[in-house]
Design a protein around this motif. Sequence first.
Motif, PDB file in Angstrom:
ATOM      1  N   PHE A   6      36.954 -34.098   5.286  1.00  0.00           N
ATOM      2  CA  PHE A   6      38.181 -34.882   5.038  1.00  0.00           C
ATOM      3  C   PHE A   6      38.604 -34.794   3.572  1.00  0.00           C
ATOM      4  CE2 PHE A   6      35.806 -37.699   8.214  1.00  0.00           C
ATOM      5  CZ  PHE A   6      36.329 -37.043   9.314  1.00  0.00           C
ATOM      6  N   GLY A   7      38.161 -33.709   2.905  1.00  0.00           N
ATOM      7  CA  GLY A   7      38.514 -33.540   1.509  1.00  0.00           C
ATOM      8  C   GLY A   7      37.866 -34.531   0.562  1.00  0.00           C
ATOM      9  N   LYS A   8      36.899 -35.323   1.052  1.00  0.00           N
ATOM     10  CA  LYS A   8      36.275 -36.301   0.146  1.00  0.00           C
ATOM     11  C   LYS A   8      34.778 -36.523   0.338  1.00  0.00           C
ATOM     12  CE  LYS A   8      37.573 -40.167   3.072  1.00  0.00           C
ATOM     13  NZ  LYS A   8      38.729 -40.904   3.514  1.00  0.00           N
ATOM     14  N   ILE A   9      34.225 -36.233   1.530  1.00  0.00           N
ATOM     15  CA  ILE A   9      32.785 -36.431   1.722  1.00  0.00           C
ATOM     16  C   ILE A   9      32.076 -35.100   1.483  1.00  0.00           C
ATOM     17  CG2 ILE A   9      30.940 -37.064   3.348  1.00  0.00           C
ATOM     18  CD1 ILE A   9      32.965 -38.748   4.895  1.00  0.00           C
ATOM     19  N   PRO A  10      31.284 -34.998   0.390  1.00  0.00           N
ATOM     20  CA  PRO A  10      30.594 -33.732   0.112  1.00  0.00           C
ATOM     21  C   PRO A  10      29.591 -33.422   1.221  1.00  0.00           C
ATOM     22  CG  PRO A  10      30.386 -35.290  -1.734  1.00  0.00           C
ATOM     23  CD  PRO A  10      30.928 -36.049  -0.579  1.00  0.00           C
ATOM     24  N   ILE A  11      29.685 -32.217   1.757  1.00  0.00           N
ATOM     25  CA  ILE A  11      28.758 -31.789   2.814  1.00  0.00           C
ATOM     26  C   ILE A  11      27.438 -31.328   2.195  1.00  0.00           C
ATOM     27  CG2 ILE A  11      28.446 -29.956   4.553  1.00  0.00           C
ATOM     28  CD1 ILE A  11      31.474 -30.385   5.200  1.00  0.00           C
ATOM     29  N   ARG A  12      27.534 -30.804   0.973  1.00  0.00           N
ATOM     30  CA  ARG A  12      26.373 -30.405   0.145  1.00  0.00           C
ATOM     31  C   ARG A  12      25.540 -29.246   0.686  1.00  0.00           C
ATOM     32  NH1 ARG A  12      25.380 -36.255  -0.503  1.00  0.00           N
ATOM     33  NH2 ARG A  12      23.572 -35.964   0.822  1.00  0.00           N
ATOM     34  N   HIS A  13      25.104 -29.319   1.940  1.00  0.00           N
ATOM     35  CA  HIS A  13      24.269 -28.249   2.489  1.00  0.00           C
ATOM     36  C   HIS A  13      24.657 -27.967   3.935  1.00  0.00           C
ATOM     37  CE1 HIS A  13      21.646 -28.710  -0.965  1.00  0.00           C
ATOM     38  NE2 HIS A  13      21.763 -30.009  -0.763  1.00  0.00           N
ATOM     39  N   ILE A  14      24.547 -26.711   4.319  1.00  0.00           N
ATOM     40  CA  ILE A  14      24.712 -26.345   5.722  1.00  0.00           C
ATOM     41  C   ILE A  14      23.307 -26.109   6.257  1.00  0.00           C
ATOM     42  CG2 ILE A  14      25.700 -24.710   7.356  1.00  0.00           C
ATOM     43  CD1 ILE A  14      27.791 -24.002   5.212  1.00  0.00           C
ATOM     44  N   VAL A  15      22.919 -26.864   7.273  1.00  0.00           N
ATOM     45  CA  VAL A  15      21.608 -26.731   7.907  1.00  0.00           C
ATOM     46  C   VAL A  15      21.858 -26.399   9.376  1.00  0.00           C
ATOM     47  CG1 VAL A  15      19.516 -27.976   8.608  1.00  0.00           C
ATOM     48  CG2 VAL A  15      20.479 -28.360   6.330  1.00  0.00           C
ATOM     49  N   LEU A  16      21.246 -25.310   9.853  1.00  0.00           N
ATOM     50  CA  LEU A  16      21.501 -24.877  11.224  1.00  0.00           C
ATOM     51  C   LEU A  16      20.406 -25.278  12.206  1.00  0.00           C
ATOM     52  CD1 LEU A  16      22.868 -21.218  10.856  1.00  0.00           C
ATOM     53  CD2 LEU A  16      24.154 -23.365  11.004  1.00  0.00           C
ATOM     54  N   MET A  17      20.848 -25.859  13.321  1.00  0.00           N
ATOM     55  CA  MET A  17      19.960 -26.062  14.473  1.00  0.00           C
ATOM     56  C   MET A  17      20.672 -25.456  15.679  1.00  0.00           C
ATOM     57  SD  MET A  17      18.052 -29.735  13.926  1.00  0.00           S
ATOM     58  CE  MET A  17      16.640 -29.332  14.978  1.00  0.00           C
ATOM     59  N   GLN A  18      20.058 -25.533  16.837  1.00  0.00           N
ATOM     60  CA  GLN A  18      20.718 -24.993  18.021  1.00  0.00           C
ATOM     61  C   GLN A  18      20.574 -25.942  19.199  1.00  0.00           C
ATOM     62  OE1 GLN A  18      18.705 -21.228  18.744  1.00  0.00           O
ATOM     63  NE2 GLN A  18      16.977 -22.210  19.755  1.00  0.00           N
ATOM     64  N   MET A  19      21.561 -25.882  20.107  1.00  0.00           N
ATOM     65  CA  MET A  19      21.438 -26.565  21.390  1.00  0.00           C
ATOM     66  C   MET A  19      20.769 -25.580  22.317  1.00  0.00           C
ATOM     67  SD  MET A  19      21.705 -29.074  23.397  1.00  0.00           S
ATOM     68  CE  MET A  19      22.613 -30.268  22.422  1.00  0.00           C
ATOM     69  N   ARG A  20      19.584 -25.965  22.820  1.00  0.00           N
ATOM     70  CA  ARG A  20      18.815 -25.072  23.676  1.00  0.00           C
ATOM     71  C   ARG A  20      19.241 -25.168  25.138  1.00  0.00           C
ATOM     72  NH1 ARG A  20      13.347 -24.133  22.524  1.00  0.00           N
ATOM     73  NH2 ARG A  20      12.909 -24.993  24.584  1.00  0.00           N
ATOM     74  N   TYR A  21      18.794 -24.206  25.920  1.00  0.00           N
ATOM     75  CA  TYR A  21      19.105 -24.178  27.360  1.00  0.00           C
ATOM     76  C   TYR A  21      18.613 -25.432  28.083  1.00  0.00           C
ATOM     77  CZ  TYR A  21      14.148 -23.227  27.961  1.00  0.00           C
ATOM     78  OH  TYR A  21      12.784 -23.348  27.928  1.00  0.00           O
ATOM     79  N   ASP A  22      17.563 -26.082  27.521  1.00  0.00           N
ATOM     80  CA  ASP A  22      17.011 -27.263  28.199  1.00  0.00           C
ATOM     81  C   ASP A  22      17.694 -28.557  27.764  1.00  0.00           C
ATOM     82  OD1 ASP A  22      15.952 -27.455  25.645  1.00  0.00           O
ATOM     83  OD2 ASP A  22      13.880 -27.117  26.243  1.00  0.00           O
TER      84      ASP A  22
END
Length: 204
Positions: free
Chosen positions: A34-50
Amino acid sequence: MASGQLSREEALACSGYRHACHVMLYSDTKTQLFGKIPIRHIVLMQMRYDGLLGFPGGLVNPSKETLEAGLTRELLEEVGVAVPVSEEDLVASRYAPAPFVFSSSSSSPYRLITHFYVKKMEEEQIREVERAAVSTATDHGLEVLGMVRVPLYTTKSKGGLGSFLTHSFIGNSRSQLVDSVLRLNMVSAEELHRALTHSLKTYS
Ligand code: GTP
Ligand code: MN
Ligand code: MN
Ligand code: MN
Ligand code: MN
Ligand code: MN
Protein backbone atom coordinates in the motif's frame (compact mmCIF):
# COMPACT_ATOMS: atom_id res chain seq x y z
CA MET A 1 22.70 -28.85 20.43
CA ALA A 2 18.90 -28.78 20.83
CA SER A 3 17.23 -32.13 21.50
CA GLY A 4 16.63 -34.25 18.45
CA GLN A 5 19.23 -32.29 16.52
CA LEU A 6 22.16 -34.01 14.78
CA SER A 7 25.29 -32.93 12.96
CA ARG A 8 25.38 -33.56 9.21
CA GLU A 9 27.85 -36.43 9.72
CA GLU A 10 25.83 -38.06 12.52
CA ALA A 11 22.69 -37.81 10.40
CA LEU A 12 24.32 -39.42 7.37
CA ALA A 13 25.69 -42.25 9.54
CA CYS A 14 22.19 -43.25 10.73
CA SER A 15 21.09 -46.48 9.10
CA GLY A 16 17.45 -47.28 8.47
CA TYR A 17 16.45 -43.64 7.95
CA ARG A 18 15.34 -41.78 4.88
CA HIS A 19 16.44 -38.17 4.41
CA ALA A 20 14.49 -35.10 3.32
CA CYS A 21 15.98 -31.67 2.53
CA HIS A 22 13.97 -28.44 2.41
CA VAL A 23 15.06 -24.83 1.99
CA MET A 24 13.85 -21.36 2.88
CA LEU A 25 14.71 -19.15 -0.11
CA TYR A 26 14.59 -15.43 0.69
CA SER A 27 15.75 -11.99 -0.40
CA ASP A 28 15.70 -8.42 0.81
CA THR A 29 13.24 -6.04 -0.84
CA LYS A 30 12.55 -2.31 -0.74
CA THR A 31 8.93 -2.62 -1.86
CA GLN A 32 6.11 -1.39 0.36
CA LEU A 33 2.60 -2.74 0.75
CA PHE A 34 0.00 0.00 0.00
CA GLY A 35 3.00 2.25 -0.53
CA LYS A 36 3.62 2.47 3.22
CA ILE A 37 4.16 -0.91 4.94
CA PRO A 38 7.76 -2.06 4.32
CA ILE A 39 7.78 -5.69 3.21
CA ARG A 40 11.54 -5.87 3.98
CA HIS A 41 12.05 -9.50 2.93
CA ILE A 42 10.56 -11.96 0.48
CA VAL A 43 10.35 -15.43 2.06
CA LEU A 44 9.05 -18.30 -0.06
CA MET A 45 6.91 -21.21 1.07
CA GLN A 46 4.61 -23.43 -0.95
CA MET A 47 1.08 -24.80 -0.79
CA ARG A 48 1.55 -28.55 -1.01
CA TYR A 49 -0.71 -31.13 -2.65
CA ASP A 50 -1.87 -32.23 0.82
CA GLY A 51 -3.19 -28.75 1.64
CA LEU A 52 -0.36 -27.98 4.06
CA LEU A 53 2.18 -25.19 3.81
CA GLY A 54 5.85 -26.17 3.69
CA PHE A 55 9.20 -25.33 2.20
CA PRO A 56 10.28 -26.51 -1.25
CA GLY A 57 12.43 -29.64 -1.25
CA GLY A 58 11.86 -33.33 -0.69
CA LEU A 59 13.23 -36.81 -0.22
CA VAL A 60 16.89 -37.29 -1.05
CA ASN A 61 18.77 -40.56 -1.48
CA PRO A 62 22.25 -40.08 0.06
CA SER A 63 23.51 -43.34 -1.48
CA LYS A 64 22.94 -41.84 -4.95
CA GLU A 65 23.36 -38.08 -4.50
CA THR A 66 24.68 -35.60 -1.94
CA LEU A 67 22.06 -33.97 0.29
CA GLU A 68 22.60 -30.67 -1.52
CA ALA A 69 22.47 -32.17 -5.04
CA GLY A 70 19.23 -33.95 -4.05
CA LEU A 71 17.78 -30.70 -2.77
CA THR A 72 18.71 -28.92 -6.01
CA ARG A 73 17.02 -31.73 -7.97
CA GLU A 74 13.85 -31.31 -5.87
CA LEU A 75 13.98 -27.53 -6.45
CA LEU A 76 14.12 -28.08 -10.21
CA GLU A 77 11.03 -30.32 -9.95
CA GLU A 78 9.09 -28.09 -7.56
CA VAL A 79 10.07 -24.52 -8.49
CA GLY A 80 11.50 -24.99 -11.98
CA VAL A 81 14.97 -23.63 -11.15
CA ALA A 82 17.95 -25.79 -10.11
CA VAL A 83 18.96 -23.39 -7.33
CA PRO A 84 22.43 -24.39 -6.08
CA VAL A 85 22.53 -25.05 -2.34
CA SER A 86 25.74 -25.63 -0.39
CA GLU A 87 26.70 -27.35 2.87
CA GLU A 88 27.13 -23.92 4.48
CA ASP A 89 23.42 -23.22 3.92
CA LEU A 90 22.47 -26.13 6.22
CA VAL A 91 20.85 -24.85 9.43
CA ALA A 92 19.73 -28.02 11.22
CA SER A 93 19.36 -31.77 10.78
CA ARG A 94 16.91 -33.55 13.07
CA TYR A 95 14.81 -36.65 13.52
CA ALA A 96 11.25 -36.07 12.29
CA PRO A 97 9.10 -35.86 15.46
CA ALA A 98 6.82 -38.76 14.57
CA PRO A 99 8.69 -42.08 14.52
CA PHE A 100 6.95 -43.11 11.31
CA VAL A 101 6.12 -41.05 8.27
CA PHE A 102 3.94 -42.17 5.37
CA SER A 103 5.00 -41.15 1.88
CA SER A 104 2.59 -40.30 -0.90
CA SER A 105 4.76 -42.37 -3.23
CA SER A 106 5.05 -45.54 -1.12
CA SER A 107 2.55 -47.19 1.19
CA SER A 108 5.04 -48.31 3.84
CA PRO A 109 6.02 -46.07 6.75
CA TYR A 110 9.64 -44.98 7.14
CA ARG A 111 11.83 -43.25 9.70
CA LEU A 112 12.94 -39.82 8.57
CA ILE A 113 15.68 -37.27 9.19
CA THR A 114 14.94 -33.75 7.93
CA HIS A 115 17.63 -31.29 6.87
CA PHE A 116 16.71 -27.62 6.77
CA TYR A 117 18.61 -25.05 4.68
CA VAL A 118 18.30 -21.29 4.38
CA LYS A 119 19.52 -19.50 1.26
CA LYS A 120 19.63 -15.79 0.53
CA MET A 121 19.10 -14.70 -3.07
CA GLU A 122 18.72 -11.47 -5.01
CA GLU A 123 15.16 -10.17 -5.30
CA GLU A 124 15.24 -10.71 -9.09
CA GLN A 125 16.29 -14.36 -8.57
CA ILE A 126 13.35 -14.88 -6.22
CA ARG A 127 11.03 -13.37 -8.85
CA GLU A 128 12.54 -15.74 -11.44
CA VAL A 129 11.81 -18.70 -9.12
CA GLU A 130 8.21 -17.51 -8.75
CA ARG A 131 7.78 -17.28 -12.54
CA ALA A 132 9.42 -20.65 -13.21
CA ALA A 133 7.32 -22.29 -10.47
CA VAL A 134 4.19 -21.78 -12.58
CA SER A 135 5.70 -22.02 -16.07
CA THR A 136 8.37 -24.75 -16.17
CA ALA A 137 8.20 -26.67 -12.85
CA THR A 138 7.02 -30.22 -13.61
CA ASP A 139 5.35 -30.50 -10.18
CA HIS A 140 3.20 -27.39 -10.67
CA GLY A 141 -0.46 -28.23 -10.12
CA LEU A 142 0.54 -31.70 -8.94
CA GLU A 143 2.73 -31.97 -5.83
CA VAL A 144 2.92 -28.19 -5.59
CA LEU A 145 -0.18 -25.99 -5.86
CA GLY A 146 1.67 -22.69 -5.73
CA MET A 147 4.42 -20.65 -4.12
CA VAL A 148 3.43 -18.16 -1.43
CA ARG A 149 5.27 -15.25 0.11
CA VAL A 150 5.21 -15.04 3.89
CA PRO A 151 3.89 -11.71 5.27
CA LEU A 152 6.45 -10.60 7.88
CA TYR A 153 4.58 -7.46 8.98
CA THR A 154 1.54 -6.88 11.16
CA THR A 155 -1.21 -4.70 9.71
CA LYS A 156 -3.42 -2.32 11.74
CA SER A 157 -6.12 -4.98 11.86
CA LYS A 158 -3.50 -7.43 13.27
CA GLY A 159 -3.35 -9.37 10.01
CA GLY A 160 -0.06 -10.40 8.46
CA LEU A 161 2.39 -12.79 10.11
CA GLY A 162 0.02 -13.68 12.97
CA SER A 163 -2.74 -14.74 10.59
CA PHE A 164 -0.30 -16.57 8.31
CA LEU A 165 0.84 -18.67 11.29
CA THR A 166 -2.72 -19.90 11.91
CA HIS A 167 -2.57 -22.02 8.75
CA SER A 168 -1.61 -25.70 8.84
CA PHE A 169 2.03 -26.62 8.20
CA ILE A 170 3.81 -29.89 7.28
CA GLY A 171 6.20 -31.41 9.82
CA ASN A 172 7.99 -28.74 11.84
CA SER A 173 8.07 -26.21 8.99
CA ARG A 174 6.14 -23.69 11.10
CA SER A 175 8.95 -23.69 13.73
CA GLN A 176 11.56 -23.65 10.98
CA LEU A 177 9.92 -20.46 9.67
CA VAL A 178 9.53 -18.82 13.09
CA ASP A 179 13.08 -19.70 14.21
CA SER A 180 14.59 -18.46 10.93
CA VAL A 181 12.85 -15.08 10.76
CA LEU A 182 13.91 -14.43 14.35
CA ARG A 183 17.50 -15.60 13.87
CA LEU A 184 17.91 -13.56 10.67
CA ASN A 185 16.39 -10.48 12.35
CA MET A 186 13.61 -10.30 9.77
CA VAL A 187 11.15 -9.72 12.59
CA SER A 188 11.94 -8.36 16.07
CA ALA A 189 11.33 -10.57 19.10
CA GLU A 190 8.55 -8.18 20.13
CA GLU A 191 6.80 -8.29 16.73
CA LEU A 192 7.12 -12.07 16.66
CA HIS A 193 5.64 -12.32 20.15
CA ARG A 194 2.64 -10.24 19.03
CA ALA A 195 2.21 -12.38 15.92
CA LEU A 196 2.38 -15.65 17.88
CA THR A 197 -0.10 -14.33 20.45
CA HIS A 198 -2.46 -13.31 17.66
CA SER A 199 -2.10 -16.70 15.95
CA LEU A 200 -3.01 -18.49 19.21
CA LYS A 201 -6.14 -16.36 19.63
CA THR A 202 -7.20 -17.05 16.07
CA TYR A 203 -6.43 -20.77 16.12
CA SER A 204 -9.70 -22.06 17.72
P1 GTP B 1 7.15 -37.27 -2.70
O1 GTP B 1 7.52 -37.33 -4.14
O2 GTP B 1 5.65 -37.26 -2.45
O3 GTP B 1 7.86 -38.24 -1.81
O4 GTP B 1 7.55 -35.79 -2.21
P2 GTP B 1 8.92 -35.08 -1.92
O5 GTP B 1 10.07 -35.95 -2.34
O6 GTP B 1 8.85 -33.72 -2.49
O7 GTP B 1 8.90 -35.04 -0.34
P3 GTP B 1 8.24 -33.96 0.63
O8 GTP B 1 8.60 -32.57 0.25
O9 GTP B 1 6.82 -34.26 0.81
O10 GTP B 1 9.05 -34.27 1.98
C1 GTP B 1 9.12 -35.58 2.52
C2 GTP B 1 8.69 -35.53 3.97
O11 GTP B 1 9.41 -34.50 4.65
C3 GTP B 1 7.22 -35.13 4.15
O12 GTP B 1 6.37 -36.24 4.14
C4 GTP B 1 7.22 -34.45 5.48
O13 GTP B 1 7.12 -35.39 6.52
C5 GTP B 1 8.55 -33.81 5.54
N1 GTP B 1 8.48 -32.38 5.10
C6 GTP B 1 7.96 -31.87 3.97
N2 GTP B 1 8.12 -30.53 3.90
C7 GTP B 1 8.76 -30.20 5.02
C8 GTP B 1 9.22 -28.96 5.53
O14 GTP B 1 9.08 -27.88 4.97
N3 GTP B 1 9.85 -29.02 6.71
C9 GTP B 1 10.05 -30.22 7.37
N4 GTP B 1 10.67 -30.20 8.54
N5 GTP B 1 9.63 -31.38 6.93
C10 GTP B 1 8.99 -31.38 5.77
MN1 MN C 1 -5.98 -3.78 -3.78
MN1 MN D 1 9.20 -33.18 -4.57
MN1 MN E 1 8.52 -31.70 -1.69
MN1 MN F 1 10.68 -36.41 -4.40
MN1 MN G 1 7.84 -36.35 -6.24
